[in-house]
Write an enzyme that holds these catalytic residues in place. Structure first.
Site, short mmCIF file in Angstrom:
data_model
loop_
_atom_site.label_atom_id
_atom_site.label_comp_id
_atom_site.label_asym_id
_atom_site.label_seq_id
_atom_site.Cartn_x
_atom_site.Cartn_y
_atom_site.Cartn_z
N SER A 80 -53.05 3.81 -24.56
CA SER A 80 -52.45 2.47 -24.49
C SER A 80 -53.02 1.51 -25.53
O SER A 80 -52.88 1.74 -26.72
CB SER A 80 -52.62 1.93 -23.07
OG SER A 80 -51.94 0.72 -22.92
N ASP A 132 -48.06 -3.06 -27.63
CA ASP A 132 -49.37 -2.40 -27.60
C ASP A 132 -49.20 -0.97 -28.13
O ASP A 132 -48.10 -0.58 -28.54
CB ASP A 132 -49.99 -2.45 -26.20
CG ASP A 132 -49.33 -1.50 -25.22
OD1 ASP A 132 -48.12 -1.21 -25.42
OD2 ASP A 132 -49.98 -1.05 -24.28
N ASP A 147 -48.83 1.99 -26.99
CA ASP A 147 -47.82 2.91 -26.46
C ASP A 147 -46.53 2.22 -26.06
O ASP A 147 -45.64 2.85 -25.50
CB ASP A 147 -48.39 3.74 -25.30
CG ASP A 147 -48.72 2.90 -24.09
OD1 ASP A 147 -49.18 1.75 -24.26
OD2 ASP A 147 -48.51 3.38 -22.96
N ASP A 176 -45.70 -0.07 -23.76
CA ASP A 176 -45.31 -0.51 -22.42
C ASP A 176 -45.65 -1.99 -22.21
O ASP A 176 -45.38 -2.55 -21.15
CB ASP A 176 -45.89 0.38 -21.31
CG ASP A 176 -47.40 0.43 -21.29
OD1 ASP A 176 -48.03 -0.16 -22.20
OD2 ASP A 176 -47.95 1.07 -20.38
MG MG Z 1 -49.89 0.36 -22.79
#
Ligand code: MG
Length: 454
Positions: A96, A234, A236, A238
């Site tokens: 992340s 961010d 990844d 999400d």
């Molecule tokens: Mg994330």
């Protein structure tokens, strides 16, 4: 039994905590637990992604799972595809917003929901006991490749058509949204300027966590090109952060509350889910339009789980993780950006005007020293002792630490996960109210600590 899962999957330093051996065991264990027939595996742009992927896939194949490799896509794309392609399980290899030397494994079920505590504990038990359900050698197959991006683009296209040609600067930070982020906004009809849109697992341009500090370049470019909005994700994808036309970083809580109000208004009521740390402006705004707010522990797994359980219209955390349950249960940065632009169109507002109605409160944070062996006991003792110090409280919740709500604000008391500290967060309707709550809260904690030390 070793605790492998944190609040967002298995995550740690590569080759120290997260080794190929562990990734392989996670593959073996999840395949055994889910009795999986079909799995999708995706990753972000980290340099260790391919290594962890090979190890995980090896474990899955050994259990006879049919594996489709998705390549580098954002987490919400993987989660949505897991549901859409009717896979039993989806794996996202990412840490992340953590620095590049970290990696992790997030696991999603066939409904696009992240593995909950119950599933995680079951997987940990299988690993601890080495009780893997290995396949007969004739059932071992080869992994194949699949392009799932068209399905995600199709979902967004069917959901939203923008009328205005928005000028948007998109900062992917060299992470998993490098192509999907700019493309999704372009598909929706925006004029897109892409920043840091080359995949690079060293994250050379900025931290993979979007903050006012890390998005200085984006803030400047938005002003220079005269864009309407700046968007950043961010590592990844999400989480999403926004910058307004003046180049100012938008406060996460205010935007969350404004979008919650918009969702409730649109649905003519309904439930909104957020965590215990979010501002009380979420209640304030959602209740204005007949909505109701449910609060969970910190962690998107808990928010998504509650959204499903309560049939909520919207949910999110004040880190920019927004969940739109009519589509899937994973926080979705790029799709949130398109949906927010649609909301601005419908309300005929600029980003700044959109949050203008949200009341602004004062937040204070303090860390109080407390011995590691006593910190959890101190927090646990607060519930009984609270009445003496806060006789006027309107609600007390122990869903994550202790959260005490008052008419003038609230306080949250939690033991630090790693350090000998108790963390106190206070929000007040004014600085005076916040100082008063923090002052009384500190006395309450210190008294309980003294009692327990005797
Ligand atoms: Mg994330």
């Amino acid at each position: 039994m070793a605790k492998l899962f944190g609040s967002s999957g298995v995550r740690g330093l590569v080759n120290s905590f997260l080794t190929p051996e562990l990734a392989c065991k996670v593959g073996l264990a999840v395949a055994s637990y889910a009795k999986a027939d079909k799995a999708l595996v995706a990753r972000d742009t980290r340099v260790s992604g391919s290594m962890i992927e090979d190890a995980l896939v090896s474990g899955l194949l050994a259990c006879g799972v049919r594996v489709s490799l998705v390549g580098s896509v954002p987490t919400p794309v993987l989660a949505y595809a897991t549901m859409r392609l009717k896979a039993d399980v989806g794996f996202m290899l990412t840490a992340s917003h953590n620095p590049p030397q970290y990696n992790g494994i997030k696991i999603f079920d066939g409904t696009s929901l992240s593995y909950t505590d119950e599933s995680q504990t079951a997987v940990e038990k299988i690993i601890a006991e080495n009780s893997f359900d290995m396949a007969d050698w004739r059932e071992i197959s080869e992994a194949s490749n699949v392009d799932v991006k068209p399905f995600y683009f199709e979902m967004a296209r069917d959901a939203v058509a923008l009328c205005k040609k928005w000028r948007v600067v998109v900062d992917s930070g060299c992470g998993a949204t490098f192509d999907v982020g700019p493309a999704l906004l372009k598909n929706a009809g925006c004029h897109v300027t892409a920043l840091n849109a080359q995949p690079d697992g060293f994250f050379p341009a900025r931290s993979s966590e979007p903050t006012a500090e890390s998005l200085k370049d984006l803030m400047q470019v938005v002003k220079e090109v005269g864009a309407d909005v700046g968007v950043a994700f961010d590592g990844d994808g999400d989480r999403v952060a926004f910058v307004d036309a003046e180049g100012s970083f938008m406060d996460f809580d205010l935007l969350l509350a404004a979008y919650a109000a918009y969702s409730v208004k649109r649905a003519c009521g309904g439930t909104v889910v957020t965590n215990v740390e979010a501002s009380m402006c979420v209640e304030n705004m959602a209740e204005k339009f007949g909505g109701k707010v449910v609060r969970t522990r910190v962690g998107d797994v808990y928010v998504s789980e509650a959204i499903k359980r309560y049939g909520a219209v919207f949910g999110g955390e004040p880190c920019g993780a927004w969940v739109h349950p009519s589509f899937h249960y994973c926080p979705d940065g790029p799709f949130s950006a398109v949906l927010l632009l649609k909301a601005l169109e419908e309300e005929d507002k600029s980003l700044r005007e959109f949050v203008a109605e949200v009341p602004k409160y004062v937040t204070l944070r303090e860390n109080l020293p407390c011995r590691n062996d006593l910190k959890h006991k101190v927090v646990a003792s607060i519930e009984k002792a609270a009445n003496a110090v806060f006789p006027e409280y309107t609600n007390l919740s122990t869903v994550d630490g202790v959260r005490i709500a008052l008419n003038t604000g609230w306080l949250l008391i939690r033991a630090s996960g790693t350090e000998p500290l108790i963390r106190v967060t206070v929000e007040g309707e004014s600085l005076k109210a916040a100082n008063d709550i923090m002052g009384r809260g500190t006395v309450l904690i210190e008294n309980q600590y003294e009692e327990l030390k005797k």
